[in-house]
Design a protein around this motif. Sequence first.
Motif, PDB file in Angstrom:
ATOM      1  N   MET A 131      41.921  82.093  -5.773  1.00 39.55           N
ATOM      2  CA  MET A 131      41.498  82.145  -7.175  1.00 39.55           C
ATOM      3  C   MET A 131      42.725  82.041  -8.074  1.00 39.55           C
ATOM      4  O   MET A 131      43.732  82.690  -7.822  1.00 39.55           O
ATOM      5  N   SER A 132      42.644  81.208  -9.111  1.00 39.53           N
ATOM      6  CA  SER A 132      43.810  80.985  -9.954  1.00 39.53           C
ATOM      7  C   SER A 132      44.142  82.214 -10.784  1.00 39.53           C
ATOM      8  O   SER A 132      43.288  83.080 -11.029  1.00 39.53           O
ATOM      9  N   GLU A 133      45.394  82.265 -11.219  1.00 39.42           N
ATOM     10  CA  GLU A 133      45.861  83.383 -12.031  1.00 39.42           C
ATOM     11  C   GLU A 133      45.060  83.511 -13.323  1.00 39.42           C
ATOM     12  O   GLU A 133      44.751  84.614 -13.772  1.00 39.42           O
ATOM     13  N   LEU A 134      44.725  82.368 -13.933  1.00 42.22           N
ATOM     14  CA  LEU A 134      43.967  82.395 -15.185  1.00 42.22           C
ATOM     15  C   LEU A 134      42.579  82.995 -14.979  1.00 42.22           C
ATOM     16  O   LEU A 134      42.131  83.839 -15.773  1.00 42.22           O
ATOM     17  N   VAL A 135      41.900  82.601 -13.910  1.00 47.58           N
ATOM     18  CA  VAL A 135      40.561  83.133 -13.635  1.00 47.58           C
ATOM     19  C   VAL A 135      40.627  84.631 -13.363  1.00 47.58           C
ATOM     20  O   VAL A 135      39.799  85.412 -13.857  1.00 47.58           O
ATOM     21  N   LEU A 136      41.630  85.058 -12.592  1.00 42.69           N
ATOM     22  CA  LEU A 136      41.801  86.483 -12.319  1.00 42.69           C
ATOM     23  C   LEU A 136      42.031  87.266 -13.610  1.00 42.69           C
ATOM     24  O   LEU A 136      41.472  88.358 -13.801  1.00 42.69           O
ATOM     25  N   ALA A 137      42.852  86.718 -14.502  1.00 43.80           N
ATOM     26  CA  ALA A 137      43.134  87.384 -15.780  1.00 43.80           C
ATOM     27  C   ALA A 137      41.865  87.507 -16.619  1.00 43.80           C
ATOM     28  O   ALA A 137      41.611  88.542 -17.244  1.00 43.80           O
ATOM     29  N   LEU A 138      41.039  86.459 -16.617  1.00 42.87           N
ATOM     30  CA  LEU A 138      39.807  86.480 -17.409  1.00 42.87           C
ATOM     31  C   LEU A 138      38.802  87.488 -16.853  1.00 42.87           C
ATOM     32  O   LEU A 138      38.181  88.245 -17.613  1.00 42.87           O
ATOM     33  N   VAL A 139      38.651  87.510 -15.528  1.00 43.55           N
ATOM     34  CA  VAL A 139      37.701  88.445 -14.903  1.00 43.55           C
ATOM     35  C   VAL A 139      38.158  89.896 -15.110  1.00 43.55           C
ATOM     36  O   VAL A 139      37.362  90.766 -15.494  1.00 43.55           O
ATOM     37  N   ALA A 140      39.441  90.155 -14.866  1.00 43.89           N
ATOM     38  CA  ALA A 140      39.968  91.510 -15.040  1.00 43.89           C
ATOM     39  C   ALA A 140      39.875  91.939 -16.497  1.00 43.89           C
ATOM     40  O   ALA A 140      39.505  93.082 -16.809  1.00 43.89           O
ATOM     41  N   GLY A 141      40.210  91.045 -17.421  1.00 43.95           N
ATOM     42  CA  GLY A 141      40.145  91.371 -18.844  1.00 43.95           C
ATOM     43  C   GLY A 141      38.734  91.697 -19.287  1.00 43.95           C
ATOM     44  O   GLY A 141      38.508  92.654 -20.040  1.00 43.95           O
TER      45      GLY A 141
END
Length: 249
Positions: A1-11
């Motif tokens: 999973m890309s860093e951007l997707v991880l950031a969006l889900v966590a946020g």
Amino acid sequence: MSELVLALVAGGTVGLALGALGGGGSVLAVPALIYLLGFTPAAATTASLLIVVATSLTALYGHARAGNVRWRAGALFAAAGLLPAAAAGAFAVRLPQPLLTAAFAAVAAVAAVGMLRPAQDRPEASQSARPARATGAGAGLGALTGLLGVGGGFLAVPALVTVLAFEMQAAIGTSLLVISVNSLASLATRGATTAGVDWAVIAPFTGAAILGAWDGKRLAAAVSGTLLRRTFAVVLLAVAAFMLADALV
């Protein structure tokens, strides 16, 4: 999973917690930044404060419009934590990384246990004891904010309910004021450390958290508060156990 997707889900998850419970977002933000996005504990606590400030102010606006913020009491509660938050923030950057991780895990575990306790088991404060206890609670929350990068809402909400006898919605709204003030005070002492923050990660994380906070406010109106607290507490216990094991290895 890309860093951007991880950031969006966590946020989004962090914002949901803040909007629904008036706190707890930073307790999820710090481990997400460390274990999902590769931040060091020190960088994660600074980044968490940036995220929590933006998200809390957004959620505060919504609760203020609904009349859920007790401005005078919240300002007094927050004022007691200003100096402890600033002092602890300056001290935190000098602590070893494993110690910060272990301390954060301990705080997360305490918060989870507190959320699992039935409301009737929480002691009520007498009218005469409230001012002193409110000052002490405010100072303690400020110190935690500065040291660990947590807004303190997961402790502010029960403190406002028991110490100042606020109803739950008023405690949630007012806790967002306390979180915002304490986080800003801590950030003021971390000016140098914010220069190294990866904005390519923090910006989408914060944007998703802000949107999640609005959804969290609607969720709080539709779902049982007890169910929300218990679900969140179980997640917190799992996070705390993982972080403590990592710190001790």
